[in-house]
Every structure is written in C-alpha cells, then in structure tokens.
Design an enzyme around this catalytic site. Structure first.
Site, PDB file in Angstrom:
ATOM      1  N   ILE A 180      22.433  35.681   0.559  1.00 21.76           N
ATOM      2  CA  ILE A 180      21.678  36.160  -0.603  1.00 21.76           C
ATOM      3  C   ILE A 180      20.232  36.395  -0.197  1.00 21.76           C
ATOM      4  O   ILE A 180      19.520  35.464   0.217  1.00 21.76           O
ATOM      5  CB  ILE A 180      21.733  35.151  -1.758  1.00 21.76           C
ATOM      6  CG1 ILE A 180      23.189  34.792  -2.104  1.00 21.76           C
ATOM      7  CG2 ILE A 180      20.996  35.731  -2.980  1.00 21.76           C
ATOM      8  CD1 ILE A 180      24.077  35.968  -2.459  1.00 21.76           C
ATOM      9  N   LYS A 181      19.805  37.640  -0.314  1.00 20.88           N
ATOM     10  CA  LYS A 181      18.428  37.986   0.042  1.00 20.88           C
ATOM     11  C   LYS A 181      17.552  37.797  -1.192  1.00 20.88           C
ATOM     12  O   LYS A 181      17.884  38.294  -2.279  1.00 20.88           O
ATOM     13  CB  LYS A 181      18.376  39.439   0.510  1.00 20.88           C
ATOM     14  CG  LYS A 181      17.346  39.691   1.585  1.00 20.88           C
ATOM     15  CD  LYS A 181      17.482  41.107   2.074  1.00 20.88           C
ATOM     16  CE  LYS A 181      16.612  41.372   3.252  1.00 20.88           C
ATOM     17  NZ  LYS A 181      16.653  42.785   3.653  1.00 20.88           N
ATOM     18  N   ILE A 182      16.468  37.048  -1.022  1.00 20.98           N
ATOM     19  CA  ILE A 182      15.652  36.646  -2.171  1.00 20.98           C
ATOM     20  C   ILE A 182      14.181  36.966  -1.904  1.00 20.98           C
ATOM     21  O   ILE A 182      13.685  36.648  -0.823  1.00 20.98           O
ATOM     22  CB  ILE A 182      15.829  35.131  -2.421  1.00 20.98           C
ATOM     23  CG1 ILE A 182      17.299  34.842  -2.768  1.00 20.98           C
ATOM     24  CG2 ILE A 182      14.908  34.660  -3.539  1.00 20.98           C
ATOM     25  CD1 ILE A 182      17.598  33.410  -3.045  1.00 20.98           C
TER      26      ILE A 182
END
Ligand code: G3P
Length: 212
Positions: A82-84
């Site tokens: 998950i890119k945050i």
C-alpha cells in the site's frame, strides 16, 4: 540493489518481466490515470506478471479512509504493497497497517526527517523522489545526497525499512542510487532502455559482428 519498474503500463511490464531482473512494480495515481482503467483491474493484472511487491497508492485523505481503501487492495493479493502519501494522516495509516502486517510504501519523501517518520511508523518501504528534488533545487545531486543521508540515518539505528530510489529520470540516477546504497531503484521503462545503451558497447558489437 534490486530493480522495480515504475509503470502501470502492462505492455511495458510484460516486456521488462522477461529480462529476469525486475522483482517489483510501483504505480501511482498519475501512472494509473495514463492507462485509463480502474486501479484494481490494472493491479490485478500486474500481479499475474511480476511475482514481487506491487505498490498500489491510496487516495490521500484521513487515516480511516486510507486504511479502509488499503484493506480492499491488500486482500486482492499477498504481493500488494500500500503506497501512502507523506502526511500525518498517512503516517497514522502506515502505523495502523503495519500493526496488521500489511506492507506499506511511504511515498513523496523529500527529507531525512520524513524518512525517519516513515520508518518509525513501520513502513516496509520509503520512496525518496530523486528527480523531483533535483528539479526543485536545480541541483543534479540533491536526490543523490538525500539517498546517502537516509542510508546513513537508517544504518545508524539498524532500521529495516527499505529505501526505494524513485522519480528516476536517467541512468545517472541509477548510478547515484547504487552508490548511495539504496535497496531498490524503481525505474521507468524508458530509462531501462537508456541504461543498456553505451556508444562503446554499440561500437564493440559492430566490430564483433563484422569480425570474419
Ligand atoms: O511512482 C513514484 C515516482 O517514481 C514518480 O516519479 O517524478 O517520475 O512522477 P515522477
């Protein structure tokens, strides 16, 4: 240093995956938008092409919404990361997701301080953006220095968060990332095609081909 490819274009990933050197994929909202397809559909197909970490970026917002969106991506495939975005809500979401053993990639990192916050939140990966920092500072070594400093800071504390050199614009960035000790470089397809080229290689191949 490991190579990821920085694209959501399936044709580029199909070609690059045959080289045997790509061990992950990063995408972002701009790259997904370029494909004109839903993120979940693109990411699902990418999971069939590369057996490694595949970054899918959540829409920036509050931690609760980012975590909710993250869970929908994470349950698609064990390789999904998950890119945050680097915000307080993003750091909060990263802390929550890492407590659920969901892999995260904190993106839009432009300082050591930001990288330290990402690591403290339990980020699996952090993505310092070399090209954008070079452009912003008008210094072709700004991204290089940032990577070097994050490497020193992480090694000072035995931090396991992996550094993904991102926003790569040319082969020189690959050299800088490797010399700085980045764990990974995520590279656009076009830059891979530049990396393989050198005038002396071309000349040497011509000489060998014509050798009788
Ligand atoms: O995907 C993250 C990063 O590599 C994008 O960089 O500056 O080419 O948009 P940029």
């Amino acid at each position: 240093m490991k190579f990821f490819i920085d694209t959501a274009n399936l044709e580029e990933i199909k070609v690059a995956s045959q080289w045997g050197i790509i061990v992950g994929v990063t995408t972002n909202p701009s790259l997904i938008a370029k494909e004109g397809r839903k993120l979940v559909d693109v990411i699902k197909e990418i999971t069939t092409l590369v057996d490694g970490p595949i970054s899918a970026e959540v829409q920036e917002g509050n931690a609760e919404d980012m975590v909710k969106e993250a869970f929908t991506y994470a349950e698609m495939h064990p390789n999904i990361v998950i890119k945050i975005p680097m915000t307080f809500e993003g750091i909060k979401a990263t802390s929550i997701l890492s407590s659920h053993n969901i892999k995260t990639n904190v993106t839009l990192c432009f300082s050591v301080a930001q990288a330290m916050m990402a690591a403290s939140a339990g980020a699996t990966f952090v993505s310092p953006f070399m090209g954008r920092l070079d452009d912003y500072t008008n210094d072709p070594e700004a991204g290089y220095s940032l990577l070097e400093d994050i490497r020193i800071a992480y090694d000072n504390y035995g931090i396991e968060t992996e550094i993904i050199a991102a926003s790569i614009r040319h082969p020189k960035h690959i050299e800088q990332a490797a010399l700085a000790g980045s764990d990974i470089a995520t590279v656009p397809f076009k830059v891979f095609t530049q990396m393989i080229e050198h005038p002396l290689t071309t000349k040497g191949l011509e000489i060998f081909r014509n050798a009788k």
